[in-house]
Scaffold this motif. Structure first.
Motif, short mmCIF file in Angstrom:
data_model
loop_
_atom_site.label_atom_id
_atom_site.label_comp_id
_atom_site.label_asym_id
_atom_site.label_seq_id
_atom_site.Cartn_x
_atom_site.Cartn_y
_atom_site.Cartn_z
N VAL A 221 -3.71 5.76 4.72
CA VAL A 221 -3.84 4.31 4.74
C VAL A 221 -5.31 3.91 4.74
CG1 VAL A 221 -1.69 3.94 5.95
CG2 VAL A 221 -3.81 4.17 7.24
N GLY A 222 -5.54 2.69 4.30
CA GLY A 222 -6.88 2.14 4.32
C GLY A 222 -6.81 0.65 4.53
N ILE A 223 -7.96 0.03 4.78
CA ILE A 223 -7.94 -1.41 5.05
C ILE A 223 -8.49 -2.22 3.90
CG2 ILE A 223 -8.03 -1.25 7.57
CD1 ILE A 223 -11.05 -1.78 7.22
N TRP A 224 -8.89 -1.57 2.81
CA TRP A 224 -9.53 -2.35 1.75
C TRP A 224 -8.60 -3.42 1.19
CZ3 TRP A 224 -13.50 -4.45 0.07
CH2 TRP A 224 -13.61 -4.89 -1.24
N GLY A 225 -7.31 -3.07 1.03
CA GLY A 225 -6.37 -4.04 0.50
C GLY A 225 -6.28 -5.28 1.39
N ALA A 226 -6.13 -5.03 2.70
CA ALA A 226 -6.03 -6.15 3.64
C ALA A 226 -7.34 -6.90 3.70
CB ALA A 226 -5.65 -5.63 5.02
N PHE A 227 -8.44 -6.16 3.62
CA PHE A 227 -9.74 -6.82 3.72
C PHE A 227 -9.95 -7.74 2.52
CE2 PHE A 227 -14.33 -6.90 3.04
CZ PHE A 227 -14.71 -7.40 4.27
N LYS A 228 -9.57 -7.25 1.33
CA LYS A 228 -9.72 -8.08 0.14
C LYS A 228 -8.81 -9.30 0.23
CE LYS A 228 -10.28 -7.57 -4.78
NZ LYS A 228 -9.81 -6.85 -5.95
N GLY A 229 -7.60 -9.09 0.78
CA GLY A 229 -6.71 -10.22 0.97
C GLY A 229 -7.33 -11.25 1.90
N SER A 230 -7.94 -10.77 3.00
CA SER A 230 -8.61 -11.68 3.93
C SER A 230 -9.72 -12.44 3.24
CB SER A 230 -9.22 -10.88 5.09
OG SER A 230 -8.30 -10.73 6.13
N LEU A 231 -10.47 -11.72 2.41
CA LEU A 231 -11.61 -12.32 1.71
C LEU A 231 -11.14 -13.45 0.79
CD1 LEU A 231 -14.39 -11.03 2.16
CD2 LEU A 231 -14.23 -10.14 -0.16
N LEU A 232 -10.08 -13.18 -0.01
CA LEU A 232 -9.57 -14.19 -0.93
C LEU A 232 -9.02 -15.38 -0.15
CD1 LEU A 232 -7.78 -11.96 -3.58
CD2 LEU A 232 -9.91 -13.21 -3.84
N TRP B 298 -15.33 12.54 7.95
CA TRP B 298 -15.08 11.11 7.87
C TRP B 298 -13.85 10.85 7.03
CZ3 TRP B 298 -16.99 7.84 11.04
CH2 TRP B 298 -18.23 8.11 11.63
N ALA B 299 -12.98 9.93 7.50
CA ALA B 299 -11.83 9.54 6.69
C ALA B 299 -12.35 8.58 5.62
CB ALA B 299 -10.77 8.88 7.56
N THR B 300 -12.78 9.15 4.51
CA THR B 300 -13.47 8.33 3.51
C THR B 300 -12.58 7.25 2.93
OG1 THR B 300 -12.94 10.15 2.05
CG2 THR B 300 -15.22 9.96 2.75
N GLY B 301 -11.28 7.53 2.89
CA GLY B 301 -10.39 6.58 2.26
C GLY B 301 -10.10 5.36 3.11
N PHE B 302 -10.43 5.42 4.41
CA PHE B 302 -9.99 4.35 5.29
C PHE B 302 -10.56 3.00 4.89
CE2 PHE B 302 -10.16 1.90 9.29
CZ PHE B 302 -8.81 1.83 9.50
N LEU B 303 -11.80 2.99 4.42
CA LEU B 303 -12.42 1.72 4.07
C LEU B 303 -12.18 1.34 2.61
CD1 LEU B 303 -15.80 1.94 5.97
CD2 LEU B 303 -13.74 0.70 6.61
N THR B 304 -11.64 2.27 1.81
CA THR B 304 -11.58 1.98 0.38
C THR B 304 -10.17 1.90 -0.19
OG1 THR B 304 -11.80 4.33 -0.04
CG2 THR B 304 -13.81 3.02 -0.12
N THR B 305 -9.14 2.28 0.56
CA THR B 305 -7.80 2.24 0.00
C THR B 305 -6.95 1.17 0.69
OG1 THR B 305 -7.09 3.94 1.52
CG2 THR B 305 -7.76 4.66 -0.66
N ALA B 306 -5.71 1.00 0.22
CA ALA B 306 -4.84 -0.03 0.78
C ALA B 306 -3.74 0.62 1.62
CB ALA B 306 -4.25 -0.87 -0.34
N ASP B 307 -2.75 -0.16 1.97
CA ASP B 307 -1.69 0.30 2.85
C ASP B 307 -0.89 1.44 2.21
OD1 ASP B 307 -0.18 0.43 5.05
OD2 ASP B 307 0.86 -1.48 4.79
N SER B 308 -0.25 2.23 3.06
CA SER B 308 0.56 3.34 2.58
C SER B 308 1.57 3.65 3.66
CB SER B 308 -0.34 4.54 2.30
OG SER B 308 0.43 5.71 2.23
N THR B 309 2.57 4.46 3.31
CA THR B 309 3.53 4.83 4.35
C THR B 309 3.05 6.04 5.13
OG1 THR B 309 4.64 6.09 2.65
CG2 THR B 309 5.56 3.94 3.19
#
Lengths: 432, 458
Positions: free
Chosen positions: A208-219, A192-203
């Motif tokens: 990469v992960g979606i947590w950063g974008a998800f938190k942005g969506s939440l706020l 499992w790509a464990t970081g995908f749900l817990t980290t933010a964008d990267s080059t």
């Protein structure tokens, strides 16, 4: 008996010409009937085909995303034999227990140690096989078990994006050859790509992960609902319950109906000109995104709210008025609680639309590359749909599956919200 | 104190006022007194309202005006004498000093902003104290005066309800303010654009290439006709060619033929098409549909087929619009009286003949209105065309060639690195204004048609 009023009746006192009964057995009539029935069946089939094709488009869309995105949740790893005892990292066990563990390990040159281990195991290009984040996995393993520092071990670390793509799909010929060689040695594994749900964008697509974008969506959604819901409900109450019928309320009503149909990108232009240009609020911030989306969502809530309030029968109001309640008490103590399920349904649908909205947020600068999740409403942030848009633009092949994986997450949320709205509608549907 | 802290203190004071007034009003109820003008809770709300609303209004106004006041105070300090004359550099130094003073930034780019930061912090602190003092004063005075009016003969309910009505009215006025805001900002920025580029050149010029704008004649490369054509071609021709047959036939099948159970399942499934975010459609169009369309075009021998074809964007947009057309058609078919349908069937017409010759003509105004609304939505749709359509403006009727749209250009113009005042960025607002006017006109016509038609059978 002459009747000029009835056409087709002979005038000279004759009996009316007897109309011959239709001969249903005649070949011409039968042919005609068959043709009409065939047309009927055709029409019906066309209708059925339209329904199934439309549903088929949806199925194709979902299947494509699932097909491409499922692998985005998984990650190819390579077994990396590493001798940490020989590397003699300058860290003490005490440092590892403190909060500065990450810093200490990074300062001790762990990254170089990992690269050298890869070169030793897989030849002079060995370090290129590893993802840029591979040493982070080693770091976390050491933090979990400091005893690793005193012996040699083998850890499964993520591979570089090109290798990952080649292992999961068709990659570049060179990467395919490397994967074939590694698979023959049996060192590749998938997890499992464990970081995908817990980290933010990267080059780097493997990190990469979606947590950063998800938190942005939440706020952003927090700001949107905090503004759109109260204003929308209060405006609906005013228009439906108290507003006198005059030119002013007509104007309010017309503008609300029009606002609901204004293209969303226009709200982006408004946000850009007013919130950023005039009030100088920070760019790319969830605050501005939420304000912009709130203006867009509010008309939806007002319209849904008015319909829900209209559905509350007048007898409830009359009964409350009859026992001495004032108009304000009638509305806030009786009508509003009864209309609330309907209003909530409309609100959830409006919020789902706002959650999936991209265009207005591009206008206010939420398309920046942001590698840290936002912690405040004024921090630069991005949201899920914009993150999908940004990744979809990336030429790196590794981003294709990440984009689809992020789409799956977004669709899961939207379907859950729409499902909740349908459930609420069915659960609280009242027949007065 | 920081802004949020003052707000919390004011709300806390209002809460105390609410409790105190309520407790005091509760003592009015003595045996033998039959009527009250208000419940104790109304007195509470009255005091809370008087204590909270004036300071909160003050803080709202203050938060808009104080940044300018702080900046003025900083500019008046001796350290600011070295500031460059008003312009981009001055603004950037000031904003950096502001960020530094607020502790939001650590590095210093301009040396001057480091020297200005203390002045900023001092001015900010001074104005914060003024704000705190005024807000607290307003809260105490308002709440205290309200509390002295808490007497049995005071009609608190009437006062509170007057406040509530004002609040409701204000909420509904926000819709008007938003509309005014949209129109005003679009008009203002477009006005600036049209002072650079003549309106005629913009509306009737046929050459669009904003990447290279000749500063001596900016209008020459800002003719929007190819954009209008592309928008019309993708949104109103191709998308509708997909959406109308599918949407209309689905609505007919689901209302006239389908089993009730099928209908109950199929309708939400089709509605899900409308719930999928447009960015997903855009990705689907760019990744899956566009290459397929290109393959198809090459297979049938069209050599200038583009991978960013109008057909790919338009077709996917059409799929997105299907549920919209379908539900509008559904509504207008349902509004046709059953007697008309039964009459036709009784005469021996088959169902399809009834639908084609009786129901559809009767429902036509509603269907047309729905289609107009769908067109309005299609031409305002952004993400699909941003991701799947080309950025090159061409006047072509070939669906396999690339075209661009108004919305795609707005995004392209505003997400570049150009400064805010150039003809390029202002052109986006002019395009936005055009889009707003066109969609507004379509919506008004469509809603009028639908409304007039609905009344005909009632």
């Amino acid at each position: 008996m002459n009747s000029p009023l009835v056409p087709g009746v002979p005038a000279q006192g004759h009996e009316p010409a007897a109309r011959r009964p239709t001969d249903w057995k005649a070949a011409s009539v039968q042919r005609r009937t068959r043709r009409r029935y065939a047309a009927e069946r055709r029409f019906r089939l066309i209708g059925l085909a339209a329904v199934w094709l439309s549903a088929g488009f949806l199925a194709l869309l979902l299947a494509t995303m699932l097909w491409q995105g499922a692998s985005g949740f998984r990650q190819t790893r390579i077994a990396l034999p590493i001798d940490l005892a020989a590397a003699r990292l300058a860290v003490t066990p005490a440092q590892l227990r403190e909060r500065g563990a990450n810093l200490a390990l990074a300062g001790a040159g762990l990254e170089g140690v990992v690269d050298r281990a890869a070169v030793r195991a897989y030849g002079q290009h060995g370090a290129d096989l590893l993802s840029d984040g591979a040493w982070l996995v080693v770091r976390d393993a050491i933090k979990r078990d400091p005893a690793l520092l005193r012996r040699s071990t083998t850890l499964a670390v993520p591979v570089a994006s090109a290798i990952d793509v080649a292992a999961k799909h068709d990659g570049a010929p060179r990467a395919e050859a490397i994967v074939a060689r590694l698979q023959a040695r049996g060192v590749l594994s998938t997890g499992w790509a464990t970081g995908f749900l817990t980290t933010a964008d990267s080059t780097d697509p493997t990190r990469v992960g979606i947590w950063g974008a998800f938190k942005g969506s939440l706020l952003t959604m927090l700001v949107t609902i905090g503004i759109a819901f109260p204003i929308g409900v209060l405006a609906a109450l005013y228009l439906e319950e108290y507003a006198p019928r005059n030119r002013w309320t007509d104007l309010i009503e017309v503008s609300i109906n029009n606002l609901a149909a204004v293209p969303s990108i226009i709200f982006g232009l408004l946000g850009l000109a007013v919130f950023l240009g005039t009030f100088h609020l920070p760019r790319s911030a969830p605050l501005v995104g939420g304000l912009t989306l709130a203006l867009m969502t509010m008309p939806v809530i007002v319209i849904a709210g008015r319909n829900a309030i209209k559905a509350v029968p007048p007898s409830i109001r009359d009964a409350a008025l009859a026992v001495g309640a004032s108009p304000v008490q009638v509305v806030f103590d009786h009508v509003l609680p009864l209309a609330l399920p309907g209003i909530l349904t409309g609100t959830i649908i409006g919020m789902a639309r706002a959650l999936g909205e991209t265009a207005p947020l591009l206008m206010i600068g939420m398309r920046a590359f942001i590698a840290a999740p936002p912690s405040r409403l004024t921090d630069p942030a991005t949201v899920l749909p914009v993150q999908i848009f940004l990744w979809s633009d990336d030429v790196n092949r590794g981003f294709v599956e990440k984009t689809s994986a992020a789409i799956i997450v977004l669709l899961v949320f939207l379907l859950a919200m729409n499902g909740l709205a349908i459930y609420l509608r069915n659960r609280f549907e009242t027949r007065w | 104190m920081s802004g949020l802290a003052i707000v919390f203190v004011v709300i806390g004071l209002a809460l105390i006022g609410w409790l105190a007034a309520r407790m005091r009003a509760a003592t009015f109820r003595k045996p033998g007194v039959a009527r009250f003008t208000a419940l104790p809770v109304h007195y509470g709300y009255f005091v809370a309202m008087c204590a909270a609303i004036p300071p909160l209004l003050f803080l709202a106004v203050w938060s808009l005006t104080s940044p300018a006041l702080v900046t003025d105070a900083v500019i008046a300090t001796p350290a600011a004498a070295a500031l460059p004359s008003p312009g981009f550099e001055r603004a950037s130094i000031l904003s950096e000093a502001r960020a530094l003073a607020a502790g939001r930034s650590h590095g210093v780019f301009h040396a001057l902003s480091g020297r200005l930061a203390p002045a900023y912090a001092a001015a900010q602190a001074r104005y914060d104290w003024i704000a705190t003092a005024v807000a607290l004063l307003l809260a105490f005075v308002g709440g205290g005066m309200a509390f002295t009016r808490v007497r049995p003969d005071f009609a608190a309910r009437t006062q509170v309800e007057r406040g509530v009505m004002l609040l409701l009215l204000a909420a509904s006025l926000i819709a008007i303010l938003t509309t005014i805001g949209i129109v005003a900002s679009l008009l203002y920025e477009s006005g600036r654009f049209f002072s650079i580029v003549p309106i005629g050149e913009f509306l009737f010029g046929t050459h669009w290439s904003p990447q290279v704008i000749d500063p001596r004649d900016p209008g020459a490369s800002l003719g929007a006709v190819p954009l209008f054509w592309g928008t019309f071609f993708i949104g109103a021709v191709i998308a509708m060619a997909v959406a109308i047959p599918f949407g209309l036939m689905s609505a007919i099948y689901l209302t006239q033929y389908a089993h009730a159970r099928t209908r109950r399942w199929m309708k939400p499934v089709l509605e899900m098409l409308a719930g999928v975010p447009t960015v997903v459609y855009g990705y689907f169009a760019a990744l899956t549909v566009a290459p397929a369309v290109r393959e198809l075009a090459l297979a049938i021998g069209i050599d200038n087929a583009s991978s960013e074809s109008a057909l790919a964007a338009g077709a996917v947009m059409g799929i997105m619009i299907i549920p919209f057309v379908s539900s509008m058609a559904d509504d207008s078919i349902a509004a046709v009286p059953a007697s008309m349908r039964d009459g036709s069937l009784a005469m021996g017409a088959t169902s399809s003949e009834t639908i084609r010759k009786v129901i559809l003509p009767a429902a036509l105004p509603g269907v047309v209105g729905g289609i107009l609304l769908a067109v309005s939505r299609a031409i305002g749709e952004t993400m699909i065309v941003v991701m799947a359509a080309s950025g090159v403006a061409t006047l072509t009727a070939n669906p396999f060639a690339s075209t661009t749209t108004v919305t795609k250009q707005i995004v392209d113009l505003l997400t570049g690195e150009a400064e805010f005042d150039s003809a390029k960025t202002l052109a986006a607002f002019a395009l936005g204004l055009t889009l707003f006017v066109i969609t507004l006109a379509l919506n008004v016509v469509a809603l009028t048609v639908v409304k007039r038609y609905r009344e005909a059978y009632e």
